[in-house]
Scaffold this motif. Structure first.
Motif, PDB file in Angstrom:
ATOM      1  N   ASN A  40       4.312  48.491   4.618  1.00  0.00           N
ATOM      2  CA  ASN A  40       4.594  48.562   3.196  1.00  0.00           C
ATOM      3  C   ASN A  40       5.277  47.270   2.765  1.00  0.00           C
ATOM      4  O   ASN A  40       6.490  47.110   2.916  1.00  0.00           O
ATOM      5  CB  ASN A  40       5.489  49.773   2.903  1.00  0.00           C
ATOM      6  CG  ASN A  40       5.661  50.035   1.421  1.00  0.00           C
ATOM      7  OD1 ASN A  40       5.451  49.151   0.594  1.00  0.00           O
ATOM      8  ND2 ASN A  40       6.038  51.256   1.073  1.00  0.00           N
ATOM      9  N   ASP A  41       4.489  46.336   2.229  1.00  0.00           N
ATOM     10  CA  ASP A  41       5.046  45.037   1.831  1.00  0.00           C
ATOM     11  C   ASP A  41       6.052  45.173   0.697  1.00  0.00           C
ATOM     12  O   ASP A  41       6.985  44.367   0.584  1.00  0.00           O
ATOM     13  CB  ASP A  41       3.920  44.087   1.414  1.00  0.00           C
ATOM     14  CG  ASP A  41       3.181  43.518   2.613  1.00  0.00           C
ATOM     15  OD1 ASP A  41       3.565  43.854   3.751  1.00  0.00           O
ATOM     16  OD2 ASP A  41       2.212  42.759   2.424  1.00  0.00           O
ATOM     17  N   ALA A  42       5.870  46.191  -0.157  1.00  0.00           N
ATOM     18  CA  ALA A  42       6.822  46.388  -1.252  1.00  0.00           C
ATOM     19  C   ALA A  42       8.185  46.800  -0.709  1.00  0.00           C
ATOM     20  O   ALA A  42       9.227  46.308  -1.167  1.00  0.00           O
ATOM     21  CB  ALA A  42       6.295  47.441  -2.215  1.00  0.00           C
ATOM     22  N   PHE A  43       8.202  47.706   0.279  1.00  0.00           N
ATOM     23  CA  PHE A  43       9.473  48.112   0.890  1.00  0.00           C
ATOM     24  C   PHE A  43      10.079  46.966   1.689  1.00  0.00           C
ATOM     25  O   PHE A  43      11.303  46.739   1.655  1.00  0.00           O
ATOM     26  CB  PHE A  43       9.239  49.321   1.788  1.00  0.00           C
ATOM     27  CG  PHE A  43      10.443  49.719   2.593  1.00  0.00           C
ATOM     28  CD1 PHE A  43      11.465  50.461   2.024  1.00  0.00           C
ATOM     29  CD2 PHE A  43      10.560  49.341   3.930  1.00  0.00           C
ATOM     30  CE1 PHE A  43      12.589  50.817   2.763  1.00  0.00           C
ATOM     31  CE2 PHE A  43      11.675  49.695   4.673  1.00  0.00           C
ATOM     32  CZ  PHE A  43      12.690  50.439   4.084  1.00  0.00           C
ATOM     33  N   ILE A  44       9.232  46.229   2.396  1.00  0.00           N
ATOM     34  CA  ILE A  44       9.718  45.104   3.206  1.00  0.00           C
ATOM     35  C   ILE A  44      10.247  43.985   2.324  1.00  0.00           C
ATOM     36  O   ILE A  44      11.058  43.170   2.744  1.00  0.00           O
ATOM     37  CB  ILE A  44       8.582  44.594   4.121  1.00  0.00           C
ATOM     38  CG1 ILE A  44       8.179  45.690   5.115  1.00  0.00           C
ATOM     39  CG2 ILE A  44       8.985  43.332   4.872  1.00  0.00           C
ATOM     40  CD1 ILE A  44       6.934  45.378   5.897  1.00  0.00           C
ATOM     41  N   ASN A  45       9.798  43.967   1.063  1.00  0.00           N
ATOM     42  CA  ASN A  45      10.166  42.912   0.113  1.00  0.00           C
ATOM     43  C   ASN A  45       9.653  41.555   0.602  1.00  0.00           C
ATOM     44  O   ASN A  45      10.384  40.564   0.650  1.00  0.00           O
ATOM     45  CB  ASN A  45      11.682  42.868  -0.094  1.00  0.00           C
ATOM     46  CG  ASN A  45      12.062  42.123  -1.366  1.00  0.00           C
ATOM     47  OD1 ASN A  45      11.210  41.881  -2.226  1.00  0.00           O
ATOM     48  ND2 ASN A  45      13.320  41.752  -1.482  1.00  0.00           N
ATOM     49  N   MET A  46       8.360  41.568   0.961  1.00  0.00           N
ATOM     50  CA  MET A  46       7.718  40.359   1.466  1.00  0.00           C
ATOM     51  C   MET A  46       7.600  39.322   0.353  1.00  0.00           C
ATOM     52  O   MET A  46       7.162  39.643  -0.750  1.00  0.00           O
ATOM     53  CB  MET A  46       6.328  40.693   2.003  1.00  0.00           C
ATOM     54  CG  MET A  46       5.680  39.575   2.784  1.00  0.00           C
ATOM     55  SD  MET A  46       6.437  39.363   4.412  1.00  0.00           S
ATOM     56  CE  MET A  46       5.887  40.863   5.220  1.00  0.00           C
ATOM     57  N   PRO A  47       8.013  38.085   0.611  1.00  0.00           N
ATOM     58  CA  PRO A  47       7.906  37.060  -0.431  1.00  0.00           C
ATOM     59  C   PRO A  47       6.451  36.756  -0.771  1.00  0.00           C
ATOM     60  O   PRO A  47       5.571  36.811   0.085  1.00  0.00           O
ATOM     61  CB  PRO A  47       8.611  35.849   0.185  1.00  0.00           C
ATOM     62  CG  PRO A  47       8.555  36.078   1.663  1.00  0.00           C
ATOM     63  CD  PRO A  47       8.613  37.565   1.849  1.00  0.00           C
ATOM     64  N   VAL A  48       6.223  36.437  -2.024  1.00  0.00           N
ATOM     65  CA  VAL A  48       4.873  36.149  -2.520  1.00  0.00           C
ATOM     66  C   VAL A  48       4.630  34.647  -2.471  1.00  0.00           C
ATOM     67  O   VAL A  48       5.505  33.851  -2.845  1.00  0.00           O
ATOM     68  CB  VAL A  48       4.695  36.670  -3.955  1.00  0.00           C
ATOM     69  CG1 VAL A  48       3.303  36.343  -4.482  1.00  0.00           C
ATOM     70  CG2 VAL A  48       4.944  38.168  -4.003  1.00  0.00           C
ATOM     71  N   ILE A  49       3.466  34.270  -1.981  1.00  0.00           N
ATOM     72  CA  ILE A  49       3.107  32.859  -1.902  1.00  0.00           C
ATOM     73  C   ILE A  49       2.623  32.391  -3.264  1.00  0.00           C
ATOM     74  O   ILE A  49       1.670  32.946  -3.823  1.00  0.00           O
ATOM     75  CB  ILE A  49       2.019  32.622  -0.844  1.00  0.00           C
ATOM     76  CG1 ILE A  49       2.521  33.050   0.541  1.00  0.00           C
ATOM     77  CG2 ILE A  49       1.594  31.165  -0.816  1.00  0.00           C
ATOM     78  CD1 ILE A  49       1.474  32.942   1.627  1.00  0.00           C
ATOM     79  N   ASN A  50       3.273  31.393  -3.790  1.00  0.00           N
ATOM     80  CA  ASN A  50       2.864  30.793  -5.060  1.00  0.00           C
ATOM     81  C   ASN A  50       2.098  29.509  -4.759  1.00  0.00           C
ATOM     82  O   ASN A  50       2.685  28.518  -4.319  1.00  0.00           O
ATOM     83  CB  ASN A  50       4.087  30.487  -5.923  1.00  0.00           C
ATOM     84  CG  ASN A  50       3.699  30.036  -7.323  1.00  0.00           C
ATOM     85  OD1 ASN A  50       2.548  29.686  -7.590  1.00  0.00           O
ATOM     86  ND2 ASN A  50       4.659  30.035  -8.234  1.00  0.00           N
ATOM     87  N   PRO A  51       0.776  29.508  -4.967  1.00  0.00           N
ATOM     88  CA  PRO A  51      -0.001  28.301  -4.628  1.00  0.00           C
ATOM     89  C   PRO A  51       0.493  27.046  -5.331  1.00  0.00           C
ATOM     90  O   PRO A  51       0.377  25.941  -4.799  1.00  0.00           O
ATOM     91  CB  PRO A  51      -1.422  28.672  -5.067  1.00  0.00           C
ATOM     92  CG  PRO A  51      -1.448  30.161  -5.101  1.00  0.00           C
ATOM     93  CD  PRO A  51      -0.069  30.576  -5.499  1.00  0.00           C
ATOM     94  N   ARG A  52       1.058  27.210  -6.523  1.00  0.00           N
ATOM     95  CA  ARG A  52       1.519  26.044  -7.273  1.00  0.00           C
ATOM     96  C   ARG A  52       2.777  25.423  -6.656  1.00  0.00           C
ATOM     97  O   ARG A  52       3.064  24.247  -6.884  1.00  0.00           O
ATOM     98  CB  ARG A  52       1.787  26.426  -8.723  1.00  0.00           C
ATOM     99  CG  ARG A  52       0.535  26.848  -9.480  1.00  0.00           C
ATOM    100  CD  ARG A  52       0.856  27.155 -10.934  1.00  0.00           C
ATOM    101  NE  ARG A  52      -0.342  27.506 -11.694  1.00  0.00           N
ATOM    102  CZ  ARG A  52      -1.156  26.628 -12.255  1.00  0.00           C
ATOM    103  NH1 ARG A  52      -0.889  25.333 -12.161  1.00  0.00           N
ATOM    104  NH2 ARG A  52      -2.222  27.022 -12.926  1.00  0.00           N
ATOM    105  N   LYS A  53       3.532  26.241  -5.909  1.00  0.00           N
ATOM    106  CA  LYS A  53       4.768  25.738  -5.317  1.00  0.00           C
ATOM    107  C   LYS A  53       4.589  25.296  -3.865  1.00  0.00           C
ATOM    108  O   LYS A  53       5.528  24.801  -3.257  1.00  0.00           O
ATOM    109  CB  LYS A  53       5.860  26.809  -5.397  1.00  0.00           C
ATOM    110  CG  LYS A  53       6.303  27.107  -6.820  1.00  0.00           C
ATOM    111  CD  LYS A  53       7.465  28.084  -6.844  1.00  0.00           C
ATOM    112  CE  LYS A  53       7.945  28.338  -8.262  1.00  0.00           C
ATOM    113  NZ  LYS A  53       9.094  29.284  -8.309  1.00  0.00           N
TER     114      LYS A  53
END
Length: 502
Positions: free
Chosen positions: A231-244
């Motif tokens: 569960n990525d929402a529970f894990i609080n997985m960071p989101v990859i921002n292609p622009r950054k």
């Protein structure tokens, strides 16, 4: 009575006197005094499915509900834990009678499987025999990845995984049983990696390694022993921002300045001094080829002389170099391809090869493989510093070529995609269509050659650059593929000729 007491005192005088003295004192130096009430030894090996007759559970009131409480074995723990499950409301709709509550309680316990032999064997027997920790399974998983026949893993990828395991995964998860490596454990690890300053992309890559290690434990039927629903929402997985994401790319002017460099200053840490160096022909030609073809650095360093066509206009990519090793499987399935060069670069390449028939295209004075890290640290980075450009890797040449072909030329997409050798990816993410799949630009050599000339380079070649040829060296490794029907030929020189060529 008094006579008996007096007689007793006469017969046992010592006992009476001793009882009147001060209590015995133990030496403070004695550290081997046994406790008066020793602790019970831990129960080992006393659990047995044969001695269990099953459980009916205990029905109790808990708030507004009737609940059933029963015992459940926990992996890696001797004592069972008490768990509960709701049966029905105490009042109102859904309330059950006493017999119905008892029957439903038995159904709940049966559905949990805690009284089955399969659950006992998985949780109790296997845990006692060998409690597999994350660190132990990592070794098994890595060995399987190194020897995998389907979709072999590149050594560079394995090296990245091993680095993450050494620095982050094993120190935080290594001693946990695999049963305990769940969403909560991964959440704690992700929080530590975020606090440690790792990028979102790196954190996701390391989290994928954790998931692969847990998934790698299977039974004799090939089913997962520790199935997980991550569960990525529970894990609080960071989101990859292609622009950054840091994806540096050169412009045509920067590439022209790099390949036109004559001298640069390299800071030698061993001698603690700055050394003025002249750009060698092998490095200049390497930079020109990477910018003109979009090759990955490892692919360019893995090119052998037999992989280049006689006119120098086409290169067959079938292997890559990495840390002194040569590997014949590339990053993607589309990695094995042919690169068509502009006539001006093909001419320079023919002059650079000269009369050589074997060995690596780019090599040291002794004929050995060039190392990527040395080229970056000792050549490219000092040149960029002298030009006032930020430090970056050789992949910036590849991004420059892709950007130039896609935005500054009318090269057909099927042609430049074939040259770049990108993976197809998922259609919903890449926008790939059936027309893209049916595109067979790899078989249209004449069309590719025409567009290689029409597209141009996007940068200027250095004026007056003509590679100086050296004598052939001893071939150190037999090539595993060649361009055309004739395979590589080994040319061995006498020691005197070799010394002269160096």
């Amino acid at each position: 009575m008094a006579l008996k007491k007096e007689r007793s005192n006469r017969e046992f005088p010592t006992r009476v006197v001793e009882s009147q003295r001060d209590p015995l004192q133990f030496s403070t130096n004695d550290t081997n005094v046994v406790p008066a009430a020793p602790e019970k030894p831990a129960r080992i090996g006393r659990k047995s499915m044969a001695r269990r007759s099953g459980q009916n559970g205990s029905i109790q009131k808990d708030g507004k509900w009737y609940v059933v409480r029963y015992w459940k074995d926990v992996p890696g723990q001797e004592k069972r834990v008490r768990v509960r499950a709701k049966i029905c409301p105490i009042s109102g709709p859904g309330k059950l009678s006493v017999s119905e509550r008892e029957r439903k309680a038995k159904e709940i316990i049966a559905a949990s499987g805690v009284d089955t032999k399969e659950y006992f064997d998985r949780v109790v027997t296997q845990s006692k025999a060998t409690v597999i920790t994350f660190r132990q399974q990592v070794e098994t998983w890595l060995a399987g990845m190194r020897n995998r026949r389907s979709k072999p893993v590149a050594p560079s990828t394995l090296s990245g995984w091993e680095s993450g395991l050494k620095n982050w995964l094993n120190p935080n998860l290594g001693d946990l049983p695999l049963e305990a490596v769940d969403n909560l454990a991964l959440k704690k690890l992700v929080n530590k990696m975020v606090a440690g300053g790792l990028s979102a992309s790196t954190i996701r890559n390391y989290a994928d390694v954790v998931k692969m290690v847990v998934t790698s434990v299977i039974n004799e039927k090939g089913d997962e022993v520790y199935p997980r629903k991550w569960n990525d929402a529970f894990i609080n997985m960071p989101v990859i921002n292609p622009r950054k994401q840091r994806t540096p790319s050169f412009t045509g002017d920067v590439v022209s300045s790099i390949v036109a460099t004559r001298e640069y200053t390299y800071s030698d840490p061993k001698r603690n001094m700055d050394v003025k160096c002249e750009l060698k022909d092998v490095h200049r030609m390497l930079f020109i080829l990477c910018a003109a073809s979009g090759l990955r650095f490892g692919e360019a360093l893995g090119i052998g002389i037999p992989h280049v066509s006689p006119d120098g206009a086409c290169i067959h990519i079938c292997q890559k170099a990495w840390r002194g090793q040569m590997h014949d499987f590339l990053k993607t399935r589309n990695g094995e391809r042919e690169i068509d060069l502009h006539p001006s670069v093909a001419k320079l390449l023919r002059e650079f090869i000269g009369t050589r028939k074997s060995g690596l295209l780019f090599r040291t004075r002794t004929g050995q493989q060039l190392h990527q890290s040395n080229i970056l640290r000792r050549v490219l980075h000092p040149i960029l510093e002298g030009l006032g450009q930020p430090k970056c890797g050789a992949h910036a040449f590849r991004r420059f070529r892709n950007t130039y072909l896609r935005n500054y030329t009318s090269t057909p997409p099927g042609v430049y995609r074939f040259w770049m050798g990108h993976a197809s990816g998922e259609p919903q993410r890449t926008g790939e269509t059936m027309s893209d799949r049916y595109d067979k630009a790899e078989h249209e050599r004449a069309l590719r050659k025409e567009w290689a000339e029409r597209a141009g380079l996007g940068f200027e070649l250095p004026r007056g650059f003509k590679p100086v040829q050296k004598r052939n060296l001893v071939q150190l490794r037999q090539q595993n593929c060649s361009f055309g029907p004739n395979g590589p030929k080994t040319e061995i020189l006498a020691p005197q000729e070799m010394a002269a060529s160096l």
